[in-house]
Write an enzyme that holds these catalytic residues in place. Structure first.
Site, PDB file in Angstrom:
ATOM      1  N   ALA A 295       0.836  -1.195   0.000  1.00 55.94           N
ATOM      2  CA  ALA A 295       0.000   0.000   0.000  1.00 55.94           C
ATOM      3  C   ALA A 295       0.870   1.243   0.000  1.00 55.94           C
ATOM      4  CB  ALA A 295      -0.939   0.012   1.213  1.00 55.94           C
ATOM      5  N   CYS A 296       0.532   2.203  -0.848  1.00 56.84           N
ATOM      6  CA  CYS A 296       1.191   3.504  -0.911  1.00 56.84           C
ATOM      7  C   CYS A 296       2.711   3.312  -1.043  1.00 56.84           C
ATOM      8  CB  CYS A 296       0.805   4.343   0.299  1.00 56.84           C
ATOM      9  SG  CYS A 296       1.091   6.108   0.100  1.00 56.84           S
TER      10      CYS A 296
END
Length: 560
Positions: A295-296
């Site tokens: 994520a990210c």
């Protein structure tokens, strides 16, 4: 037949501050320089300024005479109280504010400034106009009513909250009642154990929650700037529990919160630590090729790991990759990006190397200014003008529980946004190996949010195009966090999907099909097809080589 997006709802790229600005920072001198340019504009073009002042005067005269030509945006909740429209004094005050907003925008738009300077001035005036909104004063009708209803106690409580935030929260209003949550009790409480630890991370293995479990595990890589339990909030919105209850083996990376001693940790350090965790995950699960989810910034790190493994001829150690709101292509435009010149970037690098780390609180403050009406002025009104305690909201508690970035990694992120190295072969080196994402021929599933102001969806889409292998892209109707934490059952949730990934994000959206509900079940079906056979789950966590070191959530997540 495909369902076209409703007219007026087609997603657009973010046009405010984004992750690049939060990593780079906004210097006061740059904002003051823009303010000086505004002053020079007024002096050099007196006729232009006089024209707009006369126009503003004419509009204010109409307002004073009771004419109300301006209306706030229907979604602007700051002025939803009927007093703003029914009381003559408040109606005129609101109309004067809206007239000022409209005229300043026209003054800037019709000026002789070049496009970049015009964008900077618009950005600055948007911040100033939001701050000057009449709803932010004690004359706010909600505040006046609360003062009368409480006999003045709301005012006393508001002053107390303000003084406390000035002393302990860097002068910003608190967004959440932190007393309502405790990590390991009502957050990050899914049963499991730390089965591996190195200097940079702990690896958590969770206890099974289903009668049968897939043979191939999933290792989740959260962003380094936040703690991992965004994936494990309460039972109703825990992505970890959703995966476990549907038969997935889940291993979770929990990053250490660095301090100045760790200033030399860079992307290669994180990739090496992940490679060690992957070895542990393979050993414990007995699977030679786990699935990965990032994520990210965790997605960026995961991509670097896969590129490193590919360069070494070891990509077979991974089966598939899921990217959540992750940027690999870092090129996007916003007005605030215009402040990130060479001097600003170098100053940001020097500052973090002097301190040893980039403080997570500093990044959180800049993120708050991305949406000041939602993340600052909304709580200004609630906490100070109404004298109320901020709400108990698990996502906002997680958001406030930020971490630091080591100086070396921060510098590399600045270069990543400056050079965009993953968009061409061998543009980046990690652990001494060149990275070419087009050679990472794994199946991938990418999720973006059409309201994401941190990692704009079209940049996430272009990031998916950099990958080799079979690619799938889903666009959720949410922001940065809600795109991830998107459990089934939300009646407002929907997503767009189009199996044909064209080079143009707009073309992809135009031909995309709208699906109601969360994307989680679609992803679960996709990952299930890549998770091997179902078998009886293991009764013990860890193994002889990697025995449990302690219960989840571990020690790294608790470090402040």
């Amino acid at each position: 037949m495909t369902d076209k997006p409703v007219k007026g709802t087609t997603p657009v790229p973010a046009t405010s501050i984004n992750v690049q600005n939060a990593i780079t920072g906004l210097r006061g001198r740059d904002l003051f320089s823009t303010l000086r340019n505004v002053g020079r504009l007024g002096l050099r073009n007196p006729l232009h300024t006089a024209h707009h002042l006369l126009a503003l005067g004419g509009q204010l005269t109409r307002v004073m005479l009771g004419d109300s030509p301006h209306q706030p945006h229907p979604r602007d909740n700051r002025f939803s109280d009927p007093t703003w429209s029914q009381n003559p004094f408040y109606r005129r005050g609101l109309q004067a504010y809206l007239a000022w907003q409209k005229q300043t925008r026209q003054w800037i738009e019709e000026s002789t400034l070049d496009d970049d300077d015009r964008a900077r001035v618009h950005f600055l005036f948007n911040l100033l106009n939001d701050a000057l909104a009449p709803s932010n004063s004690l004359l706010n009708p909600l505040a006046v009513k609360e003062i009368f209803n409480t006999g003045g106690l709301s005012l006393v409580r508001g002053v107390a909250h303000l003084l406390d935030d000035l002393r302990h929260n860097d002068g910003l209003p608190r967004q959440v009642d932190e007393r309502a949550f405790e990590v390991g009790v009502n957050l990050a409480a899914t049963p499991g154990a730390v089965v591996f630890r190195n200097e940079l991370l702990e690896l958590i293995q969770y206890k099974p929650m289903s009668e049968k479990q897939y043979a191939r595990p999933l290792m989740v890589i959260p962003p380094q700037i936040n703690k991992y339990y965004i994936f494990d909030l309460g039972p109703t919105n825990s992505f970890v529990q959703y995966m476990l209850k549907n038969g997935l083996q889940v291993f979770m990376v929990s990053w250490r919160n660095p301090d100045p001693r760790h200033r030399e940790w860079g992307l290669s350090s994180y990739v090496e630590a992940l490679e060690e965790a992957l070895v542990a995950c393979r050993s414990i699960s007995g699977s030679r090729d786990p699935n990965l989810m990032g994520a990210c910034a965790g997605g960026l790190t995961m991509a670097a790991l896969q590129g490193h493994l590919q360069a070494k001829g070891q990509l077979r150690r991974v089966r598939s990759a899921t990217y959540l709101v992750s940027l690999l292509d870092s090129q996007f435009d916003s007005p605030a990006s215009l402040f990130a010149d060479e001097q600003t970037i170098e100053a940001s690098k020097r500052r973090s190397y002097q301190r040893g780390v980039l403080d997570g609180g500093e990044v959180a403050r800049i993120f708050a200014w991305m949406r000041p009406n939602d993340l600052i002025w909304n709580y200004w009104i609630n906490n100070y003008l109404l004298g109320r305690t901020p709400p108990a909201f698990d996502i906002l508690y997680w958001n406030a529980d930020n971490t630091r970035l080591p100086a070396a990694f921060h510098g590399e992120l600045l270069d990543f946004f400056k050079l965009n190295p993953l968009t061409y072969p061998n543009g980046m080196q990690v652990c001494g190996t060149p990275i070419d994402l087009s050679q990472v021929t794994l199946d991938s599933f990418t999720v973006a949010g059409n309201n994401d102001h941190i990692t704009p969806w079209d940049a996430v889409y272009r990031s998916a195009l950099l990958l080799g292998g079979k690619r799938r892209f889903v666009l959720a109707n949410s922001g940065h966090i809600q795109s991830i934490i998107n459990p089934p059952g939300n009646p407002k949730a929907h997503f767009l999907e189009n199996p044909t990934l064209s080079s143009d994000p707009r073309a992809w959206v135009h031909d995309a099909t709208r699906h109601e509900g969360s994307w989680w079940p679609q992803w679960l079906e996709w990952i299930g097809q890549r998770s091997g056979r179902l078998k009886a789950p293991a009764t013990e966590l860890g193994n002889a080589s990697y025995p449990p070191l302690g219960p989840a959530p571990g020690s790294y997540v608790r470090a402040r």
